[in-house]
Scaffold this motif. Structure first.
Motif, PDB file in Angstrom:
ATOM      1  N   TYR A 165      51.849  57.557  36.511  1.00  0.00           N
ATOM      2  CA  TYR A 165      50.423  57.255  36.449  1.00  0.00           C
ATOM      3  C   TYR A 165      49.600  58.545  36.393  1.00  0.00           C
ATOM      4  O   TYR A 165      48.658  58.664  35.601  1.00  0.00           O
ATOM      5  CB  TYR A 165      50.057  56.433  37.689  1.00  0.00           C
ATOM      6  CG  TYR A 165      48.634  55.971  37.784  1.00  0.00           C
ATOM      7  CD1 TYR A 165      48.080  55.103  36.851  1.00  0.00           C
ATOM      8  CD2 TYR A 165      47.842  56.385  38.857  1.00  0.00           C
ATOM      9  CE1 TYR A 165      46.775  54.658  36.971  1.00  0.00           C
ATOM     10  CE2 TYR A 165      46.529  55.944  38.993  1.00  0.00           C
ATOM     11  CZ  TYR A 165      46.003  55.085  38.041  1.00  0.00           C
ATOM     12  OH  TYR A 165      44.711  54.640  38.178  1.00  0.00           O
ATOM     13  N   ALA A 166      49.956  59.519  37.243  1.00  0.00           N
ATOM     14  CA  ALA A 166      49.238  60.792  37.266  1.00  0.00           C
ATOM     15  C   ALA A 166      49.430  61.554  35.957  1.00  0.00           C
ATOM     16  O   ALA A 166      48.475  62.145  35.423  1.00  0.00           O
ATOM     17  CB  ALA A 166      49.711  61.639  38.450  1.00  0.00           C
ATOM     18  N   ARG A 167      50.650  61.551  35.420  1.00  0.00           N
ATOM     19  CA  ARG A 167      50.903  62.251  34.158  1.00  0.00           C
ATOM     20  C   ARG A 167      50.062  61.661  33.029  1.00  0.00           C
ATOM     21  O   ARG A 167      49.573  62.382  32.153  1.00  0.00           O
ATOM     22  CB  ARG A 167      52.392  62.166  33.786  1.00  0.00           C
ATOM     23  CG  ARG A 167      53.297  63.020  34.623  1.00  0.00           C
ATOM     24  CD  ARG A 167      53.020  64.500  34.466  1.00  0.00           C
ATOM     25  NE  ARG A 167      53.604  65.072  33.273  1.00  0.00           N
ATOM     26  CZ  ARG A 167      53.268  66.246  32.762  1.00  0.00           C
ATOM     27  NH1 ARG A 167      52.314  66.960  33.326  1.00  0.00           N
ATOM     28  NH2 ARG A 167      53.838  66.710  31.678  1.00  0.00           N
ATOM     29  N   ASP A 168      49.881  60.363  33.054  1.00  0.00           N
ATOM     30  CA  ASP A 168      49.094  59.695  32.021  1.00  0.00           C
ATOM     31  C   ASP A 168      47.626  60.087  32.124  1.00  0.00           C
ATOM     32  O   ASP A 168      46.995  60.504  31.151  1.00  0.00           O
ATOM     33  CB  ASP A 168      49.261  58.185  32.166  1.00  0.00           C
ATOM     34  CG  ASP A 168      48.445  57.409  31.138  1.00  0.00           C
ATOM     35  OD1 ASP A 168      48.181  57.944  30.055  1.00  0.00           O
ATOM     36  OD2 ASP A 168      48.083  56.247  31.426  1.00  0.00           O
ATOM     37  N   LEU A 169      47.055  59.975  33.326  1.00  0.00           N
ATOM     38  CA  LEU A 169      45.628  60.237  33.487  1.00  0.00           C
ATOM     39  C   LEU A 169      45.275  61.717  33.445  1.00  0.00           C
ATOM     40  O   LEU A 169      44.126  62.071  33.144  1.00  0.00           O
ATOM     41  CB  LEU A 169      45.122  59.636  34.812  1.00  0.00           C
ATOM     42  CG  LEU A 169      44.451  58.265  34.676  1.00  0.00           C
ATOM     43  CD1 LEU A 169      45.455  57.215  34.229  1.00  0.00           C
ATOM     44  CD2 LEU A 169      43.791  57.852  35.983  1.00  0.00           C
ATOM     45  N   LEU A 170      46.242  62.578  33.751  1.00  0.00           N
ATOM     46  CA  LEU A 170      45.967  64.011  33.781  1.00  0.00           C
ATOM     47  C   LEU A 170      46.651  64.737  32.626  1.00  0.00           C
ATOM     48  O   LEU A 170      47.031  65.907  32.748  1.00  0.00           O
ATOM     49  CB  LEU A 170      46.405  64.612  35.122  1.00  0.00           C
ATOM     50  CG  LEU A 170      45.662  64.079  36.351  1.00  0.00           C
ATOM     51  CD1 LEU A 170      46.254  64.677  37.632  1.00  0.00           C
ATOM     52  CD2 LEU A 170      44.172  64.384  36.275  1.00  0.00           C
ATOM     53  N   ALA A 171      46.799  64.057  31.513  1.00  0.00           N
ATOM     54  CA  ALA A 171      47.349  64.698  30.321  1.00  0.00           C
ATOM     55  C   ALA A 171      46.449  65.864  29.912  1.00  0.00           C
ATOM     56  O   ALA A 171      45.219  65.788  30.061  1.00  0.00           O
ATOM     57  CB  ALA A 171      47.450  63.689  29.183  1.00  0.00           C
ATOM     58  N   PRO A 172      47.011  66.963  29.400  1.00  0.00           N
ATOM     59  CA  PRO A 172      46.219  68.178  29.138  1.00  0.00           C
ATOM     60  C   PRO A 172      44.975  67.939  28.293  1.00  0.00           C
ATOM     61  O   PRO A 172      43.887  68.418  28.630  1.00  0.00           O
ATOM     62  CB  PRO A 172      47.218  69.101  28.430  1.00  0.00           C
ATOM     63  CG  PRO A 172      48.548  68.677  28.946  1.00  0.00           C
ATOM     64  CD  PRO A 172      48.448  67.188  29.146  1.00  0.00           C
ATOM     65  N   GLY A 173      45.103  67.197  27.209  1.00  0.00           N
ATOM     66  CA  GLY A 173      43.940  66.970  26.358  1.00  0.00           C
ATOM     67  C   GLY A 173      42.850  66.192  27.061  1.00  0.00           C
ATOM     68  O   GLY A 173      41.653  66.444  26.868  1.00  0.00           O
ATOM     69  N   ARG A 174      43.251  65.269  27.894  1.00  0.00           N
ATOM     70  CA  ARG A 174      42.286  64.436  28.619  1.00  0.00           C
ATOM     71  C   ARG A 174      41.533  65.243  29.677  1.00  0.00           C
ATOM     72  O   ARG A 174      40.311  65.159  29.791  1.00  0.00           O
ATOM     73  CB  ARG A 174      43.027  63.274  29.259  1.00  0.00           C
ATOM     74  CG  ARG A 174      42.163  62.288  30.019  1.00  0.00           C
ATOM     75  CD  ARG A 174      43.063  61.228  30.655  1.00  0.00           C
ATOM     76  NE  ARG A 174      42.315  60.381  31.551  1.00  0.00           N
ATOM     77  CZ  ARG A 174      41.850  59.173  31.251  1.00  0.00           C
ATOM     78  NH1 ARG A 174      42.058  58.685  30.032  1.00  0.00           N
ATOM     79  NH2 ARG A 174      41.182  58.454  32.129  1.00  0.00           N
ATOM     80  N   THR A 175      42.254  66.046  30.456  1.00  0.00           N
ATOM     81  CA  THR A 175      41.599  66.817  31.523  1.00  0.00           C
ATOM     82  C   THR A 175      40.720  67.928  30.954  1.00  0.00           C
ATOM     83  O   THR A 175      39.721  68.305  31.574  1.00  0.00           O
ATOM     84  CB  THR A 175      42.636  67.430  32.475  1.00  0.00           C
ATOM     85  OG1 THR A 175      43.577  68.206  31.721  1.00  0.00           O
ATOM     86  CG2 THR A 175      43.381  66.357  33.233  1.00  0.00           C
TER      87      THR A 175
END
Length: 615
Positions: A539-549
């Motif tokens: 879940y964290a990897r999905d929401l904190l993907a580099p492009g997104r953050t």
């Protein structure tokens, strides 16, 4: 106990009032009351705890003074007798029903007569124009969120931030520096929220305004007594005073017309409350654990305390596989990020307490701040005594992400921006670093007046009331504060031992294993749980993907990705808490600023996650 809301010198439709009421009805499911007039409106959602057959709000409906109230007044019976002797009529035995008469008798100083926790709004229509008074308790157990619009001199307020957004006139602008404030202090401190146009009324504050006028804000008193010397007597005598006072307050806080329980984590503070409550016949205790085998499992300590107190003990077990859904619910109810991983567990625990049939729960919150219980306090005091710099380490211990790591995570532009807008309120920072008293005295003042209301008390209030449970806090009572706050340094921390006076007060009341165990925080073992292969990790990897953050221009996506790599290779408390905090912020951003990603849209309550309760 209720949720309150309203507006002043504004035009608000009945539909908007219904919307705000609906957004916080979870905290007051028993009744909704609204009163409106030209330019003003008061509303509440009631959770019936005392005087179940009465207590219709606004109190004083139809009269010249009307009040909506969130909290509990523990001395209401004494006040009722006094007011009736003075000729006032109090319509029922609900605690808040004394408020209109109390104001009519004492004016703006009526709050000086209240013993309890509260946030209230009072409308006085006796003058040429209506007059609104807002007030909060001495230490901030009941928050009140306000949006004052200076241009048109209008006010909107509510007990919860998501409900305030329901007015549609607030929360439009997020502070550019809010992310840094969150990472530096784990939640915004002082009057600030994540929003530029929403503030929290400070503890011990009275806010007064006439319709169309400018508000007058007054801090009524220090949150805790300012005493130059501690309680008289030797250490044994002082500890006995603390035990006697705490016993009295626990007894008062057990009084209710609904079922009452105690949260028992297995640590000193909640265990002492449990032992004292059992003397009054308390029968039910609750603790929380996690399915599987994890570090820092305290359930056996809680069971020892329960066995000694002879209570029916309930273990609430939550499954880490449900953490993503649980996190979305928790963040929505808080309304802004709070980086303490225990927030998830707190929400689940109070939900289980309500499902088991209890409406009131006593907790041990506040003891560490009052009696000197945090390891960071001990370390800072020892470094100061040795002549070493103590502030950088103490401030890093307060943070979700230490200063050096924050600097690596930020983009150049964001790093330059936050340098001009520090996370800590200027006055609080000045007092902490250069104010009167010893280093430990200044830290204690800071912990009580800044961190406790912002980080702990708002979290406890929102996550208990999310399930319509009233949390009561004996250690935050004035009488306990008046003994604990002025203790000299050596009676709080000495020789590596924290909370020396409170441990002495608990001697003979708790199992030896609880008194002698190493202190550990009541928290979620996020370092062990945030690892590859778990639902939380994915879940964290999905929401904190580099492009997104990186999209907002504040965070360096590659630096966040490096945190994941470090945590995967060698799990670490610093990296895991930093990732957790960033995840919480991202979930909040999804809930309140972005269009929804499945469940958890802004203005809606996400679905529930499973838990199990064993007696």
């Amino acid at each position: 106990m209720c949720r309150i809301f309203g507006y002043f010198n504004a035009a608000v439709t009945p539909h908007a009032m219904r919307t705000v009421a609906a957004l916080q009805r979870h905290g007051g499911p028993d009744a909704t009351g609204v009163a409106r007039g030209a330019g003003w409106g008061l509303g509440n959602n009631r959770l019936a705890v005392v005087g179940l057959d009465g207590g219709q709000q606004p109190y004083g409906r139809g009269g010249p003074v009307q009040v909506v109230f969130n909290g509990e007044i523990y001395n209401h019976e004494e006040l009722r007798r006094r007011l009736e002797a003075l000729g006032h009529v109090v319509p029922d035995r609900c605690d808040g029903s004394v408020l209109p008469a109390l104001y009519l008798e004492y004016g703006d100083d009526f709050t000086e007569h209240l013993d309890g926790m509260y946030a209230l709004a009072l409308l006085d229509t006796r003058g040429a124009v209506p007059r609104l008074l807002l007030a909060t308790d001495h230490i901030g157990m009941k928050p009140l969120y306000c949006r004052w619009h200076a241009a048109d001199r209008s006010l909107h307020f509510s007990s919860e931030l998501p409900a305030l957004l329901g007015f549609g006139a607030a929360g439009g602008r997020v502070r550019e520096s809010a992310l840094d404030a969150f990472l530096a202090t784990r939640t915004p401190f002082g009057t600030r929220t994540m929003y530029e146009d929403v503030e929290v009324l400070e503890p011990g504050t009275t806010w007064v305004c006439e319709l169309g006028g400018l508000p007058r804000v007054r801090r009524r008193e220090p949150q805790v007594p300012v005493v130059q010397e501690g309680p008289a007597g030797d250490g044994f005598t002082v500890a006995r005073q603390v035990r006697r006072t705490l016993r009295h307050e626990v007894g008062r806080l057990l009084e209710a017309d609904v079922p009452v329980a105690v949260i028992t984590s297995g640590g000193l503070d909640s265990s002492l409350v449990t032992a004292l409550a059992a003397e009054y016949g308390l029968q039910h205790t609750f603790t929380l654990a996690y399915r599987g085998s994890w570090p820092c499992d305290e359930r056996h300590f809680a069971r020892e305390v329960s066995d000694r107190a002879r209570t029916v003990h309930h273990e609430v077990e939550i499954d880490p596989a449900g953490f993503p859904a649980l996190l979305e619910e928790t963040v929505w109810h808080l309304g802004q990020p709070n980086a303490d991983p225990i927030a998830l567990s707190t929400y689940a625990l109070f939900r289980a307490i309500r499902e088991a049939g209890f409406t009131v729960a006593l907790t041990g919150d506040g003891a560490d701040e009052v009696f000197g219980g945090y390891e960071r306090m001990r370390r800072a005091a020892e470094r100061a005594a040795a002549g070493a710099a103590w502030a950088p380490g103490y401030l890093d211990a307060l943070s979700a992400v230490p200063a050096a790591l924050r600097a690596r995570l930020y983009t150049d532009a964001y790093r330059a921006h936050v340098a001009t807008d520090p996370a800590l309120p200027a006055a609080a920072s000045e007092d902490l670093l250069h104010g009167p008293g010893t280093v430990l005295d200044r830290i204690t003042r800071f912990e009580l007046e800044q961190r406790l209301p912002a980080y702990h008390l708002r979290r406890v209030d929102h996550l208990s009331m999310a399930s319509a449970v009233e949390a009561r806090l004996p250690f935050c009572q004035r009488s306990v504060l008046s003994l604990g706050r002025p203790l000299p340094d050596h009676r709080r921390i000495q020789g590596g031992q924290v909370k020396r006076t409170l441990y002495a007060a608990a001697a003979g009341l708790l199992p030896d294993g609880v008194l002698s165990r190493p202190k550990q925080p009541f928290t979620l073992p996020v370092t062990a749980m945030l690892r590859p292969g778990t639902a939380l990790w994915e879940y964290a990897r999905d929401l904190l993907a580099p492009g997104r953050t990186a999209a907002a221009g504040r965070l360096d996506g590659r630096a966040v990705d490096a945190l994941f790599a470090a945590q995967a290779e060698r799990p670490d408390d610093t990296a895991s808490l930093a990732l957790w905090a960033l995840l919480v912020h991202e979930v909040w951003d999804d809930q309140f600023r972005r269009s929804p990603r499945g469940s958890g849209a802004a203005g809606t309550v996400p679905g529930t996650a499973p838990l199990a309760v064993a007696a």
